[in-house]
Design an enzyme around this catalytic site. Structure first.
Site, PDB file in Angstrom:
ATOM      1  N   ASN A 243      21.754  -2.531 -29.864  1.00 32.86           N
ATOM      2  CA  ASN A 243      20.768  -3.472 -29.625  1.00 32.86           C
ATOM      3  C   ASN A 243      19.531  -3.272 -30.372  1.00 32.86           C
ATOM      4  O   ASN A 243      18.510  -3.690 -30.122  1.00 32.86           O
ATOM      5  CB  ASN A 243      20.320  -3.197 -27.921  1.00 32.86           C
ATOM      6  CG  ASN A 243      20.177  -1.789 -27.757  1.00 32.86           C
ATOM      7  OD1 ASN A 243      19.956  -1.078 -28.643  1.00 32.86           O
ATOM      8  ND2 ASN A 243      19.537  -1.781 -26.376  1.00 32.86           N
TER       9      ASN A 243
ATOM     10  N   ASP B  68      16.173  12.668 -28.187  1.00 34.72           N
ATOM     11  CA  ASP B  68      16.028  12.239 -26.782  1.00 34.72           C
ATOM     12  C   ASP B  68      17.274  13.015 -26.107  1.00 34.72           C
ATOM     13  O   ASP B  68      17.971  14.009 -26.395  1.00 34.72           O
ATOM     14  CB  ASP B  68      16.422  10.608 -26.733  1.00 34.72           C
ATOM     15  CG  ASP B  68      17.791  10.574 -27.727  1.00 34.72           C
ATOM     16  OD1 ASP B  68      18.346  11.388 -28.057  1.00 34.72           O
ATOM     17  OD2 ASP B  68      17.729   9.105 -28.009  1.00 34.72           O
TER      18      ASP B  68
ATOM     19  N   GLU C 161      13.987   1.390 -26.279  1.00 28.54           N
ATOM     20  CA  GLU C 161      14.823  -0.017 -26.199  1.00 28.54           C
ATOM     21  C   GLU C 161      14.186  -1.161 -26.569  1.00 28.54           C
ATOM     22  O   GLU C 161      13.125  -0.881 -26.849  1.00 28.54           O
ATOM     23  CB  GLU C 161      15.171   0.100 -24.743  1.00 28.54           C
ATOM     24  CG  GLU C 161      16.160   1.167 -24.069  1.00 28.54           C
ATOM     25  CD  GLU C 161      17.526   1.143 -24.667  1.00 28.54           C
ATOM     26  OE1 GLU C 161      17.902   0.596 -25.640  1.00 28.54           O
ATOM     27  OE2 GLU C 161      18.175   1.796 -24.241  1.00 28.54           O
TER      28      GLU C 161
HETATM   29  C1  GLP Z   1      22.441   7.012 -28.318  1.00 28.08           C
HETATM   30  C2  GLP Z   1      21.208   7.777 -28.990  1.00 28.08           C
HETATM   31  C3  GLP Z   1      21.013   7.432 -30.319  1.00 28.08           C
HETATM   32  C4  GLP Z   1      21.823   6.874 -31.236  1.00 28.08           C
HETATM   33  C5  GLP Z   1      22.707   5.821 -30.460  1.00 28.08           C
HETATM   34  C6  GLP Z   1      23.854   5.310 -31.111  1.00 28.08           C
HETATM   35  O1  GLP Z   1      21.922   5.981 -27.476  1.00 28.08           O
HETATM   36  N1  GLP Z   1      20.373   8.158 -28.075  1.00 28.08           N
HETATM   37  O2  GLP Z   1      20.110   8.229 -30.772  1.00 28.08           O
HETATM   38  O3  GLP Z   1      21.182   6.511 -32.485  1.00 28.08           O
HETATM   39  O4  GLP Z   1      23.238   6.252 -29.292  1.00 28.08           O
HETATM   40  O5  GLP Z   1      24.892   5.880 -30.989  1.00 28.08           O
HETATM   41  P1  GLP Z   1      26.252   6.006 -31.753  1.00 28.08           P
HETATM   42  O6  GLP Z   1      25.718   6.834 -33.085  1.00 28.08           O
HETATM   43  O7  GLP Z   1      27.323   6.810 -30.919  1.00 28.08           O
HETATM   44  O8  GLP Z   1      26.735   4.723 -32.086  1.00 28.08           O
END
Ligand code: GLP
Length: 263
Positions: free
Chosen positions: A153, A82, A160
């Site tokens: 979430n 993404d 989402e």
């Molecule tokens: C972002 C990314 C996700 C990731 C998530 C969790 O939203 N788009 O791919 O898994 O954050 O982030 P973190 O690893 O910093 O908790």
């Protein structure tokens, strides 16, 4: 108490490690093994890569393996999950910047084998761009190994809560929890983009192997729901319960609620 037959009948789906380092090492070793196996076969390895704090130690270990153990990424094709929309690749909050900083600039992956959604284009061109991204993935025979984190979430990529399990790559609106969690990176909530391009859940579930990595106590509630709760679009990561090729890799803190139940 909800019962999950997948996990109890197939405990090998769940890998619990004492700490983040050991969990990350396991993931890095899986990735390295795939790359080497494909090299031996004279083939490419198609990786689906993630951003966020979670995979940083995985990338650090892969860089170490490249620098000290001769692991080459010359046969790797990578697709990132993404990217925020809109954002320019040079922006230090972009996932392009992140991937360069933590992985790509330290290894020998060929720049033309790196695919990250490019969101630096006008809204009317996005659907066409997203179709082309999907087409690229399938053109390489699909993703061999997809690395996933999980949002608080339950999101995977930027899919989402409420996202259809049939969704493919598209422009998405970011959930308030996702934007809140990103505010530290962006300095303030007002700087956090409201949208992103994300590969879809349909795209993710087609990967031949999926490793969902979750670290830290902040993930323990959602990990419990994702693994033990119902399979529901309200918890996008719950779809992995139904996939034999998906594994959960957790440190003790992220797996704490699952552990409580076992005792
Ligand atoms: C972002 C990314 C996700 C990731 C998530 C969790 O939203 N788009 O791919 O898994 O954050 O982030 P973190 O690893 O910093 O908790």
């Amino acid at each position: 108490m909800p019962h999950n037959p997948q996990i109890s009948s197939n405990p090998s789906k769940l890998h619990l490690f004492p700490d983040a380092e050991q969990a990350s090492l396991y993931v890095a070793q899986q990735i390295a093994a795939l790359i080497r196996q494909r090299q031996d076969q004279g083939k490419s390895a198609v990786l689906g890569l993630a951003t966020g704090n979670t995979p940083k130690l995985v990338y650090k270990e892969l860089v170490r393996m490249h620098q000290h153990e001769g692991l080459s990424f010359s046969n790797v094709i990578s697709f990132n999950l993404d990217e925020y929309y809109p954002i320019i690749p040079e922006d230090k909050h972009s996932y392009t910047y992140f991937m360069q900083k933590y992985l790509f600039k330290h290894i020998d992956i060929k720049p033309y084998n790196i695919y990250i959604p490019n969101t630096d284009s006008s809204a009317d061109r996005i659907p066409q761009y997203c179709r082309a991204y999907e087409h690229k993935i399938s053109g390489f025979g699909g993703i061999d190994l997809q690395l996933l984190g999980i949002g608080r979430n339950g999101h995977i990529g930027f899919n989402e809560p409420g996202t259809s399990f049939h969704a493919t790559t598209r422009l998405v609106n970011l959930h308030s929890v996702t934007r809140e969690d990103a505010q530290n990176d962006f300095g303030s909530i007002t700087n956090v983009p409201h949208q992103a391009i994300s590969i879809g859940i349909h795209t993710i579930v087609q990967a031949k192997k999926i490793l969902l990595l979750a670290l830290g106590q902040k993930k323990s509630d959602i990990i419990y729901q994702a693994i033990k709760g119902q399979i529901t679009t309200q918890v996008p990561a719950s779809i992995l319960q139904s996939l034999p090729q998906a594994e959960y890799v957790l440190d003790r803190e992220a797996g704490a609620k699952l552990d409580e139940e076992r005792q």
